[in-house]
Design a protein around this motif. Structure first.
Motif, PDB file in Angstrom:
ATOM      1  N   TYR A 217       0.129   2.128 -35.737  1.00  0.00           N
ATOM      2  CA  TYR A 217      -1.166   1.688 -36.230  1.00  0.00           C
ATOM      3  C   TYR A 217      -1.408   2.338 -37.589  1.00  0.00           C
ATOM      4  O   TYR A 217      -1.279   3.556 -37.740  1.00  0.00           O
ATOM      5  CB  TYR A 217      -2.281   2.063 -35.256  1.00  0.00           C
ATOM      6  CG  TYR A 217      -2.153   1.385 -33.908  1.00  0.00           C
ATOM      7  CD1 TYR A 217      -2.675   0.116 -33.698  1.00  0.00           C
ATOM      8  CD2 TYR A 217      -1.500   2.021 -32.852  1.00  0.00           C
ATOM      9  CE1 TYR A 217      -2.552  -0.511 -32.462  1.00  0.00           C
ATOM     10  CE2 TYR A 217      -1.379   1.410 -31.615  1.00  0.00           C
ATOM     11  CZ  TYR A 217      -1.903   0.144 -31.427  1.00  0.00           C
ATOM     12  OH  TYR A 217      -1.774  -0.479 -30.208  1.00  0.00           O
ATOM     13  N   LYS A 235      -1.491  -3.321 -37.080  1.00  0.00           N
ATOM     14  CA  LYS A 235      -0.666  -2.989 -35.919  1.00  0.00           C
ATOM     15  C   LYS A 235       0.755  -3.496 -36.173  1.00  0.00           C
ATOM     16  O   LYS A 235       0.992  -4.701 -36.246  1.00  0.00           O
ATOM     17  CB  LYS A 235      -1.235  -3.627 -34.653  1.00  0.00           C
ATOM     18  CG  LYS A 235      -0.385  -3.404 -33.412  1.00  0.00           C
ATOM     19  CD  LYS A 235      -0.982  -4.118 -32.197  1.00  0.00           C
ATOM     20  CE  LYS A 235      -0.102  -3.948 -30.958  1.00  0.00           C
ATOM     21  NZ  LYS A 235      -0.672  -4.654 -29.783  1.00  0.00           N
ATOM     22  N   LEU A 252      -6.120  -6.042 -36.918  1.00  0.00           N
ATOM     23  CA  LEU A 252      -7.081  -5.858 -35.837  1.00  0.00           C
ATOM     24  C   LEU A 252      -8.453  -5.516 -36.402  1.00  0.00           C
ATOM     25  O   LEU A 252      -8.569  -4.949 -37.495  1.00  0.00           O
ATOM     26  CB  LEU A 252      -6.617  -4.743 -34.902  1.00  0.00           C
ATOM     27  CG  LEU A 252      -5.243  -4.900 -34.254  1.00  0.00           C
ATOM     28  CD1 LEU A 252      -4.920  -3.676 -33.413  1.00  0.00           C
ATOM     29  CD2 LEU A 252      -5.193  -6.154 -33.401  1.00  0.00           C
ATOM     30  N   ASP A 294      -1.782   1.430 -23.346  1.00  0.00           N
ATOM     31  CA  ASP A 294      -1.330   0.076 -22.984  1.00  0.00           C
ATOM     32  C   ASP A 294      -1.332  -0.870 -24.184  1.00  0.00           C
ATOM     33  O   ASP A 294      -1.897  -1.977 -24.139  1.00  0.00           O
ATOM     34  CB  ASP A 294      -2.207  -0.510 -21.871  1.00  0.00           C
ATOM     35  CG  ASP A 294      -2.192   0.350 -20.622  1.00  0.00           C
ATOM     36  OD1 ASP A 294      -1.153   0.986 -20.378  1.00  0.00           O
ATOM     37  OD2 ASP A 294      -3.222   0.405 -19.921  1.00  0.00           O
ATOM     38  N   SER A 295      -0.701  -0.435 -25.272  1.00  0.00           N
ATOM     39  CA  SER A 295      -0.582  -1.245 -26.488  1.00  0.00           C
ATOM     40  C   SER A 295      -1.929  -1.627 -27.066  1.00  0.00           C
ATOM     41  O   SER A 295      -2.066  -2.652 -27.746  1.00  0.00           O
ATOM     42  CB  SER A 295       0.255  -2.510 -26.216  1.00  0.00           C
ATOM     43  OG  SER A 295       1.551  -2.157 -25.809  1.00  0.00           O
ATOM     44  N   LYS A 296      -2.948  -0.820 -26.796  1.00  0.00           N
ATOM     45  CA  LYS A 296      -4.275  -1.062 -27.335  1.00  0.00           C
ATOM     46  C   LYS A 296      -4.759   0.191 -28.039  1.00  0.00           C
ATOM     47  O   LYS A 296      -4.329   1.302 -27.755  1.00  0.00           O
ATOM     48  CB  LYS A 296      -5.263  -1.450 -26.218  1.00  0.00           C
ATOM     49  CG  LYS A 296      -4.935  -2.763 -25.524  1.00  0.00           C
ATOM     50  CD  LYS A 296      -5.970  -3.071 -24.459  1.00  0.00           C
ATOM     51  CE  LYS A 296      -5.647  -4.387 -23.752  1.00  0.00           C
ATOM     52  NZ  LYS A 296      -6.645  -4.718 -22.700  1.00  0.00           N
ATOM     53  N   GLU A 298      -8.420   2.128 -29.499  1.00  0.00           N
ATOM     54  CA  GLU A 298      -9.879   2.182 -29.478  1.00  0.00           C
ATOM     55  C   GLU A 298     -10.321   3.326 -30.380  1.00  0.00           C
ATOM     56  O   GLU A 298      -9.850   4.460 -30.243  1.00  0.00           O
ATOM     57  CB  GLU A 298     -10.399   2.401 -28.054  1.00  0.00           C
ATOM     58  CG  GLU A 298     -11.915   2.411 -27.979  1.00  0.00           C
ATOM     59  CD  GLU A 298     -12.407   2.661 -26.559  1.00  0.00           C
ATOM     60  OE1 GLU A 298     -13.638   2.637 -26.354  1.00  0.00           O
ATOM     61  OE2 GLU A 298     -11.568   2.898 -25.672  1.00  0.00           O
TER      62      GLU A 298
END
Length: 528
Positions: A217, A235, A252, A294-296, A298
């Motif tokens: 990221y 990403k 994103l 989980d590939s996210k 925040e």
């Protein structure tokens, strides 16, 4: 969060924006000093020993089989862990600026090979790369990704000098954004491959990159071309199948418009974003927590520390990650200080007291740049971050090993860019190699007159053949100013004459002188 001030002892002028910290076995090592290394620490790597809020610097050592590692400022760094043992790792160092303001395109691997209670020895190895080799740059990032049992390094961003054909005398050292290409580096085979992605339109530098598994990221960053700080969050996903790698980029929402920010890891999935700049004249005092799961990703705002008035009102600040949720922050010192280049330093702890007692993090996948260059940005954009990955720990070494910069010689008198003679025309901003043996510094030779002094070979009008002969032969050299004086002081060598044995004089045969009457008497008797 807690903020605590630390005082430096006799060496704060070396701690300037642009240096890096390396974390080996919980000990913090300083790299990228201001100026070339000197006799007290020829490696240019120091142990940072922090005791009772006092910071001391102690020289570190390199093994005999190490290559030379110049003091690079604003490089890209990351850790590469061993596949055999999780507790073994080495640092990858790429790019950066030398004390001569030259940019490096080399890549080094630095590892700890020996450790005792009083001495730590490192090994530095330079890696050769082929293919699409990244150009020399600084202010970029490098990360390691893992996919399908393979590992590769990913390099992105940075700044470089304007190409030579476009340079002018007035703007010789002007810089531009590097092309927004993504480089995949396979160190097993020593090859590089560049990728141009449509989502990445502008070059970025002094951004933040955080990696987890096969994903990177990229947050924030400054673009010289547009003079903007990107609000986008990129990403990058890298897939490493048996064939060619696949690189994809997704933009994103939820990014932060910031440059020169610092990231420190507080858990396996959590990071804290600190510092940086919103604009040329506005520091960013807010803090954020970054969670990767989980590939996210925040990003949420977190509670900021109680900043001191000095930090709030200073024009610039800089700093870097120290590991285990700690950040080293620096602000310029006041003009009334005895040492003009000295800075004030603080340690920001982003974890609670109970969390500080937890074990060290298993992995450190965070990589950020070493800050923005004050010469390449607006007046207030002076932050030149250093890439730290260390923690402040006590070290039971003798105080006799403490580095004291007061013992050093003045670098302006002993460097390569001195005025060696009245006709010297060597200038750091305009010099170009003259001899085939020169790379990034002018060739110099020692004049043996008096206590001795260094002169530039080019100023002495030495041919390359003569220069090589003098460097190989064990003879004294005298510069153009002292060569005649030296000849006048020389005493002619005494000629040693061979001693020959005296010759005996030849003896003359004695002859008898006869009178005339005697001769006649003799002849008369002879014929009778």
């Amino acid at each position: 969060m807690s903020l605590q001030m630390v005082s430096t002892i006799n060496n704060s002028s070396l701690l300037q924006p642009g240096f890096s910290l390396l974390n080996f076995d919980g000990h913090v090592f300083f790299f990228g000093q201001k100026g070339w290394p000197k006799r007290s620490c020829p490696t240019g790597v120091f142990l940072l020993d922090i005791k009772q809020n006092e910071l001391k610097m102690k020289p570190a050592f390199f093994s005999k089989d190490s290559c030379y590692l110049p003091p690079l400022r604003y490089p890209a760094l990351c850790t590469l862990r061993s596949e055999a043992r999780a507790d073994e790792y080495q640092y990858i160092i790429h790019g950066g600026k030398t004390p001569n303001n030259e940019l490096s395109d080399k890549i080094y691997f630095m590892s700890l090979v020996s450790k005792t209670s009083k001495k730590m020895t490192f090994q530095c190895v330079e890696k050769d790369l082929g293919g699409d080799v990244p150009e020399a740059r600084y202010g970029h990032t490098i990360n390691v990704v893992h996919s399908r049992g393979k590992s590769m390094s990913v390099l992105f961003g940075g700044r470089t000098y304007t190409p030579l054909p476009q340079r002018t005398t007035e703007k010789w050292n002007s810089v531009v954004d590097c092309l927004p290409s993504v480089f995949l580096i396979d160190f097993e085979f020593g090859c590089c491959t560049s990728y141009i992605l449509p989502e990445l339109q502008d070059g970025l530098s002094f951004h933040v990159s955080v990696a987890r598994d096969d994903t990177i990221y990229i947050l924030g960053g400054h673009s010289l071309q547009n003079n903007t700080r990107s609000p986008n969050l990129y990403k990058l996903k890298i897939d490493l199948p048996l064939g060619s790698p696949a690189v994809t980029c997704t933009i994103l929402p939820g990014g932060i418009s910031v440059s020169s920010a610092i990231v420190t890891q507080i858990s396996d999935t959590e990071f804290v974003l600190v510092g940086g700049y919103h604009s040329d004249n506005q520091k960013r005092l807010a803090c954020n927590t970054i969670v990767l799961e989980d590939s996210k990703i925040e990003i949420v705002e977190s509670v900021s520390p109680e900043w001191t008035p000095d930090i709030k009102h200073c024009r610039m600040w800089f700093g870097c990650d120290m590991g285990k949720g700690s950040v080293l922050l620096g602000i310029p010192g006041a003009n009334k200080q005895i040492i003009p280049d000295a800075n004030y330093f603080y340690i920001l702890r982003c974890k609670g007291a109970e969390e500080d007692k937890e074990e060290e993090l298993i992995t450190q996948n965070c990589s950020q740049t070493s800050g923005e260059d004050p010469g390449d940005s607006a007046p207030f954009e002076d932050s030149e971050e250093f890439c730290f990955s260390a923690e402040a720990n006590s070290f039971d070494a003798d105080d006799a090993d403490i580095y004291n910069e007061d013992d050093e010689e003045d670098e302006s008198e002993t460097g390569y860019w001195i005025t060696c003679c009245a006709s010297c025309n060597i200038d750091i901003n305009t010099w170009v190699p003259f001899y085939s043996t020169e790379l990034n510094k002018p060739a110099m030779i020692l004049c043996s007159s008096g206590a001795g002094h260094w002169v530039h070979a080019q100023c002495m009008d030495l041919s390359e053949t003569v220069l090589l002969r003098l460097s190989e032969a064990n003879v004294k050299y005298f510069c153009n100013k002292h060569v005649d004086l030296n000849k006048g002081l020389q005493t002619p060598q005494k000629v040693v004459r061979l001693k020959k044995p005296p010759m005996k004089p030849l003896r003359k045969k004695k002859t008898m002188k006869l009178s005339t009457s005697t001769k006649k008497s003799f002849l008369r008797r002879l014929f009778e």
